[in-house]
Design a protein around this motif. Structure first.
Motif, mmCIF file in Angstrom:
data_model
loop_
_atom_site.group_PDB
_atom_site.id
_atom_site.type_symbol
_atom_site.label_atom_id
_atom_site.label_comp_id
_atom_site.label_asym_id
_atom_site.label_seq_id
_atom_site.Cartn_x
_atom_site.Cartn_y
_atom_site.Cartn_z
ATOM 1 N N ALA A 53 0.897 -1.188 -0.048
ATOM 2 C CA ALA A 53 -0.063 0.064 -0.004
ATOM 3 C C ALA A 53 0.714 1.273 0.025
ATOM 4 O O ALA A 53 0.635 2.149 -0.801
ATOM 5 C CB ALA A 53 -1.044 -0.047 1.340
ATOM 6 N N ARG A 54 1.831 1.107 0.826
ATOM 7 C CA ARG A 54 2.629 2.544 0.982
ATOM 8 C C ARG A 54 3.495 2.781 -0.205
ATOM 9 O O ARG A 54 4.050 3.942 -0.462
ATOM 10 C CB ARG A 54 3.638 2.643 2.335
ATOM 11 N N CYS A 55 3.556 1.990 -1.195
ATOM 12 C CA CYS A 55 4.519 2.169 -2.254
ATOM 13 C C CYS A 55 3.778 2.637 -3.573
ATOM 14 O O CYS A 55 3.885 2.884 -4.657
ATOM 15 C CB CYS A 55 5.213 0.712 -2.764
ATOM 16 N N GLN A 56 2.169 2.763 -3.387
ATOM 17 C CA GLN A 56 1.367 3.033 -4.480
ATOM 18 C C GLN A 56 1.372 4.447 -4.512
ATOM 19 O O GLN A 56 1.088 5.364 -3.493
ATOM 20 C CB GLN A 56 0.019 2.735 -3.943
ATOM 21 N N LYS A 64 -6.759 1.105 -1.848
ATOM 22 C CA LYS A 64 -7.284 -0.466 -1.980
ATOM 23 C C LYS A 64 -6.405 -1.252 -1.401
ATOM 24 O O LYS A 64 -6.950 -2.534 -0.506
ATOM 25 C CB LYS A 64 -7.137 -0.783 -3.613
ATOM 26 N N TRP A 65 -5.215 -0.909 -1.217
ATOM 27 C CA TRP A 65 -4.270 -2.118 -0.446
ATOM 28 C C TRP A 65 -4.356 -1.942 1.040
ATOM 29 O O TRP A 65 -4.286 -2.817 1.837
ATOM 30 C CB TRP A 65 -2.641 -1.801 -0.906
ATOM 31 N N LEU A 66 -4.442 -0.622 1.471
ATOM 32 C CA LEU A 66 -4.621 -0.528 2.884
ATOM 33 C C LEU A 66 -6.040 -1.115 3.429
ATOM 34 O O LEU A 66 -5.969 -1.795 4.407
ATOM 35 C CB LEU A 66 -5.165 1.236 3.149
ATOM 36 N N GLU A 67 -7.008 -1.136 2.515
ATOM 37 C CA GLU A 67 -8.421 -1.810 2.901
ATOM 38 C C GLU A 67 -8.166 -3.563 2.824
ATOM 39 O O GLU A 67 -8.842 -4.078 3.751
ATOM 40 C CB GLU A 67 -9.469 -1.520 2.124
ATOM 41 N N PHE A 72 -7.422 -8.283 6.436
ATOM 42 C CA PHE A 72 -6.615 -9.427 6.928
ATOM 43 C C PHE A 72 -6.135 -9.270 8.482
ATOM 44 O O PHE A 72 -6.094 -10.089 9.249
ATOM 45 C CB PHE A 72 -5.311 -9.701 6.235
ATOM 46 N N ALA A 73 -5.913 -7.833 8.826
ATOM 47 C CA ALA A 73 -5.840 -7.434 10.412
ATOM 48 C C ALA A 73 -7.003 -7.988 10.927
ATOM 49 O O ALA A 73 -6.835 -8.513 12.159
ATOM 50 C CB ALA A 73 -5.465 -6.056 10.310
ATOM 51 N N LEU A 74 -8.236 -7.873 10.602
ATOM 52 C CA LEU A 74 -9.561 -7.839 11.294
ATOM 53 C C LEU A 74 -9.654 -9.341 11.441
ATOM 54 O O LEU A 74 -10.146 -10.019 12.546
ATOM 55 C CB LEU A 74 -10.691 -7.400 10.799
ATOM 56 N N LYS A 75 -9.322 -10.271 10.438
ATOM 57 C CA LYS A 75 -9.345 -11.529 10.349
ATOM 58 C C LYS A 75 -8.518 -12.073 11.466
ATOM 59 O O LYS A 75 -8.617 -13.223 12.174
ATOM 60 C CB LYS A 75 -8.946 -12.133 9.115
ATOM 61 N N THR A 76 -7.304 -11.922 11.670
ATOM 62 C CA THR A 76 -6.200 -12.334 12.719
ATOM 63 C C THR A 76 -6.771 -11.648 13.926
ATOM 64 O O THR A 76 -6.588 -12.557 14.958
ATOM 65 C CB THR A 76 -4.699 -11.185 12.324
ATOM 66 N N ASN A 77 -6.851 -10.411 14.148
ATOM 67 C CA ASN A 77 -7.541 -9.910 15.411
ATOM 68 C C ASN A 77 -7.025 -10.503 16.826
ATOM 69 O O ASN A 77 -7.680 -11.060 17.518
ATOM 70 C CB ASN A 77 -9.112 -10.254 15.380
ATOM 71 N N LEU A 88 -4.007 2.280 10.546
ATOM 72 C CA LEU A 88 -4.654 1.627 9.405
ATOM 73 C C LEU A 88 -5.858 2.586 9.134
ATOM 74 O O LEU A 88 -6.267 3.071 8.075
ATOM 75 C CB LEU A 88 -5.198 0.268 9.643
ATOM 76 N N TYR A 89 -6.716 2.659 10.195
ATOM 77 C CA TYR A 89 -7.994 3.433 9.935
ATOM 78 C C TYR A 89 -7.707 4.965 9.689
ATOM 79 O O TYR A 89 -8.323 5.549 8.779
ATOM 80 C CB TYR A 89 -8.806 3.287 11.298
#
Length: 247
Positions: A53-56, A64-67, A72-77, A88-89
């Motif tokens: 994301a930060r390379c875009q 798009k990449w941040l979301e 996946f961060a929310l999935k890991t949780n 992130l937010y």
């Protein structure tokens, strides 16, 4: 998942960051993209997507990449990623603001603020050292930094990762054997600002500090020990570190 500098995806991210420091963004993106392609679990995918994301250069692609990273961060949780939610937010909010979508910008700004609070990590917690201590002893602030001997530390540091405490013990000054004590904070604690959001998003090493003492409640005798070669690499990085310790 426990954060480890020896994980292949984390190694690729570190190599990508080195390319960024050398002002080689295309090489950095290739390494981050390789990390994304080779990621095998939600934590690795979150981490790699964050760096892609930060390379875009385009705001929409960045969003798009941040979301994707947030997904996946929310999935890991777990506590390895919860500390990354504010940044992130907030970054997603900034993208929406730049795109003129102020409703979504506000929503994500509020979510970031909601997650920006005291650490929720419940431990167990560990402190690595070479000092010979006993159960019920108190570890207190005021010691000399292991990394800059002229600095007297205003906080006592600890981690929820036993192998991270093992690395700290191995790098600690002194002649004693490496010891990892199980500790209990006796007061409030915060994310270690020397690590949080520095190279990796949030506080994946689950490293904390407190001005209140840590009570020793036990000791660990088994952990993953680094080879002499790995320790030497860490010592070289510490010796070459140009950043100042936040005390």
């Amino acid at each position: 998942m426990e954060f480890s500098p020896f994980n292949n995806i984390i190694k690729l991210c570190l190599q990508g960051m080195e390319m960024e420091e050398k002002e080689k963004p295309e090489e950095a993106l290739k390494l981050f993209q390789q990390g994304w392609d080779e990621a095998t679990n939600d934590f690795e995918k979150f981490l790699a997507a964050h760096y892609v994301a930060r390379c875009q250069k385009d705001v929409s692609d960045n969003l798009k990449w941040l979301e994707i990273a947030l997904q996946f961060a929310l999935k890991t949780n777990d506590d390895s990623v919860k500390s990354a939610f504010p940044s992130l937010y907030f970054n997603i909010a900034k993208c929406y603001e730049n795109l003129g979508d102020f409703e979504n910008a506000k929503k994500n700004q509020e979510l970031g603020a909601m997650f920006k609070e005291n650490p929720s990590d419940k431990g167990p917690f560990y402190h690595g050292t070479r000092a010979d201590l006993q159960v019920n002893d108190l570890l207190t602030a005021g010691g000399i930094s292991n990394y800059q001997s002229e600095i007297k530390m205003n906080h006592i540091y600890f981690t929820a990762l036993v192998n991270g405490a093992g690395l700290a013990a191995a790098l600690a000054k002194g002649e004693g054997i490496e010891r990892i004590y199980i500790v209990e904070p006796t007061g409030n604690f915060e994310n270690d600002p020397n690590l949080t959001d520095k190279k990796f998003p949030g506080n994946p090493t689950r490293s904390y500090r407190s001005q209140a003492p840590l009570k020793i409640i036990g000791e660990v005798t088994e952990w993953a020990r680094q080879t002499p070669e790995q320790l030497e690499k860490f010592r070289e990085k510490l010796a070459n570190n140009k950043g100042e310790i936040i005390n």
